[in-house]
Design a protein around this motif. Structure first.
Motif, PDB file in Angstrom:
ATOM      1  N   THR A 302       0.832  -1.205   0.000  1.00  0.00           N
ATOM      2  CA  THR A 302       0.000   0.000   0.000  1.00  0.00           C
ATOM      3  C   THR A 302       0.865   1.253   0.000  1.00  0.00           C
ATOM      4  N   LEU A 303       1.890   1.247   0.819  1.00  0.00           N
ATOM      5  CA  LEU A 303       2.766   2.416   0.916  1.00  0.00           C
ATOM      6  C   LEU A 303       3.468   2.667  -0.413  1.00  0.00           C
ATOM      7  N   LEU A 304       3.962   1.604  -1.066  1.00  0.00           N
ATOM      8  CA  LEU A 304       4.630   1.751  -2.355  1.00  0.00           C
ATOM      9  C   LEU A 304       3.656   2.263  -3.414  1.00  0.00           C
ATOM     10  N   THR A 305       2.423   1.748  -3.371  1.00  0.00           N
ATOM     11  CA  THR A 305       1.416   2.190  -4.346  1.00  0.00           C
ATOM     12  C   THR A 305       1.153   3.690  -4.222  1.00  0.00           C
ATOM     13  N   MET A 306       0.983   4.160  -2.992  1.00  0.00           N
ATOM     14  CA  MET A 306       0.667   5.570  -2.798  1.00  0.00           C
ATOM     15  C   MET A 306       1.866   6.470  -3.138  1.00  0.00           C
ATOM     16  N   GLU A 307       3.057   6.017  -2.770  1.00  0.00           N
ATOM     17  CA  GLU A 307       4.233   6.824  -3.078  1.00  0.00           C
ATOM     18  C   GLU A 307       4.440   6.948  -4.585  1.00  0.00           C
ATOM     19  N   THR A 308       4.251   5.858  -5.309  1.00  0.00           N
ATOM     20  CA  THR A 308       4.387   5.899  -6.773  1.00  0.00           C
ATOM     21  C   THR A 308       3.287   6.754  -7.387  1.00  0.00           C
ATOM     22  N   PHE A 309       2.084   6.633  -6.864  1.00  0.00           N
ATOM     23  CA  PHE A 309       0.937   7.396  -7.363  1.00  0.00           C
ATOM     24  C   PHE A 309       1.185   8.901  -7.219  1.00  0.00           C
ATOM     25  N   PHE A 310       1.697   9.314  -6.064  1.00  0.00           N
ATOM     26  CA  PHE A 310       1.985  10.737  -5.841  1.00  0.00           C
ATOM     27  C   PHE A 310       3.187  11.196  -6.664  1.00  0.00           C
ATOM     28  N   GLN A 311       4.161  10.316  -6.798  1.00  0.00           N
ATOM     29  CA  GLN A 311       5.357  10.666  -7.560  1.00  0.00           C
ATOM     30  C   GLN A 311       5.018  10.958  -9.018  1.00  0.00           C
ATOM     31  N   LEU A 312       4.003  10.286  -9.532  1.00  0.00           N
ATOM     32  CA  LEU A 312       3.593  10.449 -10.931  1.00  0.00           C
ATOM     33  C   LEU A 312       2.364  11.341 -11.054  1.00  0.00           C
ATOM     34  N   ASP A 313       2.228  12.284 -10.121  1.00  0.00           N
ATOM     35  CA  ASP A 313       1.179  13.310 -10.178  1.00  0.00           C
ATOM     36  C   ASP A 313      -0.222  12.708 -10.240  1.00  0.00           C
ATOM     37  N   ASN A 315      -1.424  10.110 -11.604  1.00  0.00           N
ATOM     38  CA  ASN A 315      -1.831   9.606 -12.916  1.00  0.00           C
ATOM     39  C   ASN A 315      -1.984   8.083 -12.827  1.00  0.00           C
ATOM     40  N   VAL A 316      -3.225   7.611 -12.990  1.00  0.00           N
ATOM     41  CA  VAL A 316      -3.511   6.191 -12.811  1.00  0.00           C
ATOM     42  C   VAL A 316      -2.774   5.347 -13.854  1.00  0.00           C
ATOM     43  N   SER A 317      -2.849   5.717 -15.109  1.00  0.00           N
ATOM     44  CA  SER A 317      -2.232   4.923 -16.174  1.00  0.00           C
ATOM     45  C   SER A 317      -0.719   4.835 -16.006  1.00  0.00           C
ATOM     46  N   GLU A 318      -0.080   5.979 -15.731  1.00  0.00           N
ATOM     47  CA  GLU A 318       1.375   5.993 -15.577  1.00  0.00           C
ATOM     48  C   GLU A 318       1.805   5.209 -14.344  1.00  0.00           C
ATOM     49  N   THR A 319       1.020   5.288 -13.262  1.00  0.00           N
ATOM     50  CA  THR A 319       1.353   4.545 -12.049  1.00  0.00           C
ATOM     51  C   THR A 319       1.281   3.042 -12.288  1.00  0.00           C
ATOM     52  N   ALA A 320       0.221   2.600 -12.958  1.00  0.00           N
ATOM     53  CA  ALA A 320       0.090   1.173 -13.266  1.00  0.00           C
ATOM     54  C   ALA A 320       1.241   0.700 -14.141  1.00  0.00           C
ATOM     55  N   LYS A 321       1.622   1.509 -15.112  1.00  0.00           N
ATOM     56  CA  LYS A 321       2.731   1.160 -16.003  1.00  0.00           C
ATOM     57  C   LYS A 321       4.047   1.075 -15.223  1.00  0.00           C
ATOM     58  N   ARG A 322       4.281   2.049 -14.334  1.00  0.00           N
ATOM     59  CA  ARG A 322       5.521   2.049 -13.550  1.00  0.00           C
ATOM     60  C   ARG A 322       5.603   0.844 -12.613  1.00  0.00           C
ATOM     61  N   MET A 323       4.455   0.429 -12.071  1.00  0.00           N
ATOM     62  CA  MET A 323       4.446  -0.673 -11.108  1.00  0.00           C
ATOM     63  C   MET A 323       4.267  -2.037 -11.782  1.00  0.00           C
ATOM     64  N   TYR A 324       4.154  -2.020 -13.120  1.00  0.00           N
ATOM     65  CA  TYR A 324       3.988  -3.267 -13.877  1.00  0.00           C
ATOM     66  C   TYR A 324       2.755  -4.056 -13.422  1.00  0.00           C
ATOM     67  N   ILE A 325       1.660  -3.341 -13.215  1.00  0.00           N
ATOM     68  CA  ILE A 325       0.404  -3.992 -12.846  1.00  0.00           C
ATOM     69  C   ILE A 325      -0.692  -3.493 -13.789  1.00  0.00           C
ATOM     70  N   HIS A 326      -1.803  -4.242 -13.836  1.00  0.00           N
ATOM     71  CA  HIS A 326      -2.921  -3.846 -14.694  1.00  0.00           C
ATOM     72  C   HIS A 326      -3.601  -2.618 -14.087  1.00  0.00           C
ATOM     73  N   ARG A 327      -4.161  -1.800 -14.937  1.00  0.00           N
ATOM     74  CA  ARG A 327      -4.828  -0.585 -14.482  1.00  0.00           C
ATOM     75  C   ARG A 327      -5.950  -0.908 -13.506  1.00  0.00           C
ATOM     76  N   ASN A 328      -6.687  -1.996 -13.768  1.00  0.00           N
ATOM     77  CA  ASN A 328      -7.772  -2.381 -12.865  1.00  0.00           C
ATOM     78  C   ASN A 328      -7.253  -2.803 -11.487  1.00  0.00           C
ATOM     79  N   THR A 329      -6.063  -3.411 -11.483  1.00  0.00           N
ATOM     80  CA  THR A 329      -5.458  -3.797 -10.202  1.00  0.00           C
ATOM     81  C   THR A 329      -5.155  -2.559  -9.366  1.00  0.00           C
TER      82      THR A 329
END
Length: 367
Positions: A302-313, A315-329
Motif C-alpha cells: 500500500t505504501l509503495l502504491t501511494m508513493e508511486t501514485f503521488f510521484q507520478l502526479d 496519474n492512474v495509467s502511468e502509475t500502473a505502467k511504472r508498477m507493472y500492474i494492470h490498471r484495474n489492479t
C-alpha cells in the motif's frame, strides 16, 4: 615537523582549540616587527594570543588560541617550543601542503561558525582560500556512512572529483566521511550542454542529472553508502556555513522520508521540511483529527502504491505502467484505501491529507 602536526600536538597538550592563521601584510607589519628573519614573541589581539610561525612574502602565519584559556606558564611554554621549531618552520612548504593547510583552516572556521550559530558570516581575509571562490559556485555535500567504509584520502577524492568535473574544484573536509564540494557553475552547465538534448532544461534538472553521475562515480570507487545533496549556485564567500547546514539538513530529511534514495535535493523536500518542523504535539492532534492510518501505512504494498501514485502526479495509467500492474489492479488498490480510510486519493483534498499522513507517519515511526 609540519606545522599542522605541531598544532595538533600543542592543542592536545594545552587542551584548547588552536588554529593556524595567515595574516595579511598590513596586520603582519602592525603586530610583528621582524627583521632578518628574527621574529618577536607572541602578541595579543581581540582576545586571542598569536604565536608567530613563519613569514612568507610579507604575510605572517601564526598559531592562535583564546587568551583567557591559556595560563602565563602555557604561553611561555609554547613560545619556547615554537622558538626551537622556528628554523624548521622557515623551510618553504610545497604548494600541496599549503593548499591542504588553507583548506583545513577553512574547515575549522566553518565548523566553528556552525557551532556558535553564526551562519551568515563572511569568510575572513586571513583564510586566503576564499580568493579561489567566485560568485556562482555550486555547493555539494557528500556524506558517507557505514562501519566498513574505508578511509578516503583527500588527495584520492579530489583527483576523482577533478576528473569528473573536468576542472578545478574546492574540496573541504567537514568531518569523518563528510565533504563540502564547491564547483564553478560553468563546469556543470558546460558538461551537460554538450548533450544532444533538444529539450531545454532548468538549472534544477541539470543539477539533478549531474548528481546521478557523481554519486554513481563515488559509490563505485569506494564500498559504502553515500548520500549527496546540492544547492543552486551561491556566492560561497558570504553565508557559507548557512549553506552547509542547509545541505546537511537536506540529507537528514531525505534519509528520514525517502530511505531508499541517496540523492537529496532541497527543492524536492519542501513539504518534508515543513512536516519535520511541526512539534510532536501538533502532529498528534492532526492525526487524531484526520485519523491515524499507520496500520495501513505499515503495509509495504500500500505504501509503495501511494508513493508511486503521488510521484507520478496521481496519474492512474502511468502509475500502473511504472508498477507493472494492470490498471484495474491499481484501481482496486485505490478503492481499498478509500474503504479503509474514508479518503479517496483521486480527490485533491483527500490526496493532500493522505500525503501529509504518510509524511507524519515516517517522521514519527522511523525515529
Amino acid at each position: 615537523m609540519k606545522m599542522e602536526s605541531l598544532r595538533q600536538k600543542l592543542q592536545q597538550i594545552v587542551g584548547i582549540p588552536l588554529t593556524i592563521k595567515e595574516l595579511n601584510k598590513q596586520d603582519s607589519n602592525s603586530f610583528f616587527n621582524y627583521k632578518n628573519s628574527t621574529l618577536m614573541d607572541s602578541v595579543v589581539n581581540e582576545g586571542e594570543v598569536w604565536f608567530p610561525l613563519y613569514n612568507k612574502d610579507g604575510r605572517m602565519s601564526v598559531l592562535a588560541g583564546e587568551l583567557n584559556a591559556l595560563s602565563l606558564e602555557e604561553v611561555q611554554f609554547m613560545e619556547l617550543i615554537l622558538a626551537n621549531m622556528r628554523d624548521q618552520s622557515q623551510v618553504s612548504i610545497t604548494p600541496q601542503e599549503e593548499e591542504k593547510r588553507d583548506i583545513q583552516n577553512l574547515s575549522l572556521w566553518i565548523q566553528g561558525q556552525i557551532e556558535s550559530g553564526q551562519l551568515d558570516m563572511t569568510i575572513p581575509e586571513h583564510l586566503i582560500v576564499q580568493k579561489q571562490m567566485t560568485l556562482g559556485m555550486v555547493p555539494f555535500v557528500l556524506s558517507g556512512e557505514g562501519t566498513h567504509l574505508p578511509d578516503i584520502s583527500y588527495i584520492q577524492l579530489k583527483k576523482l572529483l577533478v576528473s569528473y568535473f573536468d576542472g578545478e574544484i574546492l574540496l573541504i573536509p567537514l568531518k569523518n566521511h563528510e565533504w563540502l564540494i564547491l564547483a564553478r557553475q560553468e563546469l556543470i552547465l558546460g558538461s551537460l550542454d554538450e548533450r544532444e538534448d533538444e529539450q531545454e532544461e532548468t538549472g534544477a534538472e541539470i543539477l539533478s542529472a549531474f548528481c546521478l553521475g557523481l554519486h554513481e562515480l563515488v559509490a563505485n570507487e569506494w564500498v559504502g553508502v553515500f548520500h549527496l545533496s546540492v544547492a543552486l549556485p551561491v556566492d560561497p564567500r558570504n553565508g557559507l556555513p548557512a549553506t552547509v547546514v542547509m545541505l546537511k539538513e537536506t540529507i537528514h530529511l531525505g534519509k528520514t522520508f525517502h530511505i531508499t534514495d541517496y540523492i537529496h535535493l532541497p527543492w524536492e523536500l519542501v513539504l518534508e521540511q515543513l512536516v519535520f518542523s511541526i512539534p510532536g504535539s501538533q502532529r498528534a492532534r492532526f492525526l487524531e483529527h484526520v485519523g491515524d492510518h499507520s496500520i495501513l501505512l505499515m503495509d509495504t504494498e500500500t505504501l509503495l502504491t501511494m508513493e508511486t501514485f503521488f510521484q507520478l502526479d496521481c496519474n492512474v495509467s502511468e502509475t500502473a505502467k511504472r508498477m507493472y500492474i494492470h490498471r484495474n489492479t491499481l484501481l482496486y488498490r485505490l478503492d481499498k484505501i478509500k474503504n479503509e480510510t474514508g479518503l479517496d486519493v483521486r480527490s485533491f483534498g483527500d490526496a493532500v491529507l493522505i500525503k501529509l499522513t504518510m509524511l507524519l507517519y515516517k517522521v514519527t515511526k522511523r525515529k
